[in-house]
Write a protein that holds these residues in place. Structure first.
Motif, PDB file in Angstrom:
ATOM      1  N   ASP A 153      -0.314  24.631  21.720  1.00 50.35           N
ATOM      2  CA  ASP A 153      -0.094  23.747  20.508  1.00 50.35           C
ATOM      3  C   ASP A 153      -0.990  24.093  18.959  1.00 50.35           C
ATOM      4  O   ASP A 153      -0.211  24.147  18.030  1.00 50.35           O
ATOM      5  CB  ASP A 153      -0.926  22.374  20.774  1.00 50.35           C
ATOM      6  CG  ASP A 153       0.060  21.331  21.660  1.00 50.35           C
ATOM      7  OD1 ASP A 153       1.222  21.735  22.159  1.00 50.35           O
ATOM      8  OD2 ASP A 153      -0.455  20.283  22.271  1.00 50.35           O
ATOM      9  N   THR A 154      -1.989  24.700  19.469  1.00 47.17           N
ATOM     10  CA  THR A 154      -2.605  25.309  18.220  1.00 47.17           C
ATOM     11  C   THR A 154      -1.900  26.483  17.654  1.00 47.17           C
ATOM     12  O   THR A 154      -1.538  26.791  16.565  1.00 47.17           O
ATOM     13  CB  THR A 154      -4.041  26.038  18.422  1.00 47.17           C
ATOM     14  OG1 THR A 154      -4.978  24.716  18.907  1.00 47.17           O
ATOM     15  CG2 THR A 154      -4.889  26.383  17.451  1.00 47.17           C
ATOM     16  N   ALA A 155      -1.432  27.307  18.526  1.00 45.77           N
ATOM     17  CA  ALA A 155      -0.407  28.711  18.069  1.00 45.77           C
ATOM     18  C   ALA A 155       0.915  28.091  17.293  1.00 45.77           C
ATOM     19  O   ALA A 155       1.691  28.803  16.568  1.00 45.77           O
ATOM     20  CB  ALA A 155      -0.192  29.420  19.159  1.00 45.77           C
ATOM     21  N   ALA A 156       1.300  27.042  18.000  1.00 48.53           N
ATOM     22  CA  ALA A 156       2.760  26.525  17.420  1.00 48.53           C
ATOM     23  C   ALA A 156       2.728  26.126  16.012  1.00 48.53           C
ATOM     24  O   ALA A 156       3.727  26.372  15.386  1.00 48.53           O
ATOM     25  CB  ALA A 156       3.126  25.316  18.417  1.00 48.53           C
ATOM     26  N   LEU A 157       1.437  25.621  15.585  1.00 48.04           N
ATOM     27  CA  LEU A 157       1.561  25.164  14.159  1.00 48.04           C
ATOM     28  C   LEU A 157       1.357  26.400  13.120  1.00 48.04           C
ATOM     29  O   LEU A 157       1.992  26.526  12.034  1.00 48.04           O
ATOM     30  CB  LEU A 157       0.276  24.172  13.906  1.00 48.04           C
ATOM     31  CG  LEU A 157       0.021  23.826  12.470  1.00 48.04           C
ATOM     32  CD1 LEU A 157       1.240  22.881  12.026  1.00 48.04           C
ATOM     33  CD2 LEU A 157      -1.173  22.984  12.324  1.00 48.04           C
ATOM     34  N   ALA A 158       0.633  27.541  13.825  1.00 51.49           N
ATOM     35  CA  ALA A 158       0.537  28.855  13.113  1.00 51.49           C
ATOM     36  C   ALA A 158       2.073  29.539  13.008  1.00 51.49           C
ATOM     37  O   ALA A 158       2.409  30.036  11.734  1.00 51.49           O
ATOM     38  CB  ALA A 158      -0.414  29.715  13.723  1.00 51.49           C
ATOM     39  N   GLU A 159       2.682  29.371  14.019  1.00 50.72           N
ATOM     40  CA  GLU A 159       4.003  29.784  13.987  1.00 50.72           C
ATOM     41  C   GLU A 159       5.024  29.271  12.872  1.00 50.72           C
ATOM     42  O   GLU A 159       5.842  29.786  12.541  1.00 50.72           O
ATOM     43  CB  GLU A 159       4.666  29.717  15.454  1.00 50.72           C
ATOM     44  CG  GLU A 159       4.080  30.777  16.575  1.00 50.72           C
ATOM     45  CD  GLU A 159       4.480  30.489  17.798  1.00 50.72           C
ATOM     46  OE1 GLU A 159       5.218  29.512  18.314  1.00 50.72           O
ATOM     47  OE2 GLU A 159       3.700  30.987  18.660  1.00 50.72           O
ATOM     48  N   LEU A 160       4.610  27.697  12.702  1.00 53.31           N
ATOM     49  CA  LEU A 160       5.411  27.201  11.646  1.00 53.31           C
ATOM     50  C   LEU A 160       4.946  27.718  10.190  1.00 53.31           C
ATOM     51  O   LEU A 160       5.446  27.114   9.333  1.00 53.31           O
ATOM     52  CB  LEU A 160       5.145  25.630  11.868  1.00 53.31           C
ATOM     53  CG  LEU A 160       5.778  25.063  13.058  1.00 53.31           C
ATOM     54  CD1 LEU A 160       5.395  23.615  13.063  1.00 53.31           C
ATOM     55  CD2 LEU A 160       7.393  25.113  12.686  1.00 53.31           C
ATOM     56  N   GLY A 161       3.766  28.368  10.198  1.00 50.79           N
ATOM     57  CA  GLY A 161       3.477  28.997   8.899  1.00 50.79           C
ATOM     58  C   GLY A 161       2.507  27.981   8.106  1.00 50.79           C
ATOM     59  O   GLY A 161       2.236  27.923   7.128  1.00 50.79           O
ATOM     60  N   HIS A 162       1.941  27.139   9.168  1.00 48.23           N
ATOM     61  CA  HIS A 162       0.816  26.059   8.659  1.00 48.23           C
ATOM     62  C   HIS A 162      -0.279  26.237   9.240  1.00 48.23           C
ATOM     63  O   HIS A 162      -0.750  26.780  10.214  1.00 48.23           O
ATOM     64  CB  HIS A 162       1.539  24.606   8.647  1.00 48.23           C
ATOM     65  CG  HIS A 162       1.017  24.000   7.679  1.00 48.23           C
ATOM     66  ND1 HIS A 162      -0.041  23.140   7.391  1.00 48.23           N
ATOM     67  CD2 HIS A 162       1.824  23.586   6.420  1.00 48.23           C
ATOM     68  CE1 HIS A 162       0.107  22.689   6.341  1.00 48.23           C
ATOM     69  NE2 HIS A 162       1.254  22.809   5.682  1.00 48.23           N
ATOM     70  N   TRP A 163      -1.445  25.553   8.806  1.00 45.57           N
ATOM     71  CA  TRP A 163      -2.883  25.800   9.098  1.00 45.57           C
ATOM     72  C   TRP A 163      -3.549  23.979   9.137  1.00 45.57           C
ATOM     73  O   TRP A 163      -4.409  24.061  10.133  1.00 45.57           O
ATOM     74  CB  TRP A 163      -3.608  26.608   8.358  1.00 45.57           C
ATOM     75  CG  TRP A 163      -3.461  26.216   6.846  1.00 45.57           C
ATOM     76  CD1 TRP A 163      -4.364  25.321   6.319  1.00 45.57           C
ATOM     77  CD2 TRP A 163      -2.604  26.271   5.954  1.00 45.57           C
ATOM     78  NE1 TRP A 163      -3.980  24.966   4.987  1.00 45.57           N
ATOM     79  CE2 TRP A 163      -2.930  25.426   4.792  1.00 45.57           C
ATOM     80  CE3 TRP A 163      -1.476  27.011   6.069  1.00 45.57           C
ATOM     81  CZ2 TRP A 163      -2.305  25.662   3.605  1.00 45.57           C
ATOM     82  CZ3 TRP A 163      -0.596  26.979   4.849  1.00 45.57           C
ATOM     83  CH2 TRP A 163      -0.915  26.124   3.925  1.00 45.57           C
ATOM     84  N   GLY A 164      -3.222  23.255   8.212  1.00 44.99           N
ATOM     85  CA  GLY A 164      -4.013  21.987   8.179  1.00 44.99           C
ATOM     86  C   GLY A 164      -3.347  20.808   9.215  1.00 44.99           C
ATOM     87  O   GLY A 164      -1.884  21.008   9.594  1.00 44.99           O
ATOM     88  N   VAL A 165      -3.844  19.817   9.216  1.00 40.10           N
ATOM     89  CA  VAL A 165      -3.496  18.460  10.048  1.00 40.10           C
ATOM     90  C   VAL A 165      -3.573  17.300   9.120  1.00 40.10           C
ATOM     91  O   VAL A 165      -4.661  17.519   8.271  1.00 40.10           O
ATOM     92  CB  VAL A 165      -3.822  18.595  11.292  1.00 40.10           C
ATOM     93  CG1 VAL A 165      -3.209  19.588  12.276  1.00 40.10           C
ATOM     94  CG2 VAL A 165      -5.664  18.537  11.396  1.00 40.10           C
TER      95      VAL A 165
END
Length: 197
Positions: A153-165
């Motif tokens: 799940d953590t990697a999936a956000l990075a793959e979307l080009g994002h970092w924050g929540v």
């Protein structure tokens, strides 16, 4: 087929806490499946957060909490073991259909009741309030498959080009921030997913 809305969340993010009640209410009003995706906090991923930003975030989150009528301010930072333990139990909660209850209870515990979720006593109190067996939670804490899901799940956000929540993703469109939930609702309405009253 029910549409999918992904909800990227961190137990260390006050904005995730503020977004969670409204996020989990979305399937009550729209024909969507809300997919909880728990993130390892930025500071635990080697991303630094300047002290001034952290202080501003707390002041801003307090203002937002007042506006939303949510308790806030008596907090215990879950960085490290606390965040990871919550993420693992949250994955177990997903498996048994209790993620809404667990995430809301953990958020309230961390951001409004100063519960130390790195301790067994603190996490157990959260689990019990969320209707999760403490024995099952203990098993979840050492389950490598659940840890792999947290990492994915953590990697999936990075793959979307994002970092924050918090981040919401619908039909490949990304919405960042608890103040973007109205935009998410508008997009779901445009997609014809609003439930009839």
């Amino acid at each position: 087929m029910t549409a999918r809305l992904e909800f990227f969340f961190s137990f260390r993010s006050p904005y995730s806490y503020l977004a969670a009640p409204r996020a989990f209410a979305l399937p009550d009003r729209f024909d969507i499946g809300l997919v909880f995706r728990g993130m390892i906090p930025m500071a635990m991923r080697g991303q630094s957060v300047p002290r001034a930003k952290g202080l501003h975030t707390l002041r801003d989150a307090k203002r937002e909490a007042v506006r939303l009528g949510m308790p806030f301010g008596h907090l215990h930072d879950p960085i490290g073991d606390g965040a990871l333990r919550c993420l693992l139990v949250a994955q177990h909660a997903v498996d048994i259909g209790r993620e809404r209850e667990f995430v809301l209870e953990a958020g309230r515990g961390i951001w409004a009741q100063a519960v130390d979720v790195s301790s067994d006593a603190g996490l157990r109190s959260i689990c019990e309030r969320a209707g999760i067996s403490w024995l099952d939670a203990l098993i979840a804490l050492s389950d490598p498959a659940l840890r792999a899901r947290v990492d994915a799940d953590t990697a999936a956000l990075a793959e979307l080009g994002h970092w924050g929540v918090p981040v919401f993703v619908f039909d490949r469109e990304l919405f960042w921030g608890q103040d973007r939930i109205a935009d998410v609702e508008l997009r779901l309405r445009e997609a014809g997913l609003e439930r009839a009253n």
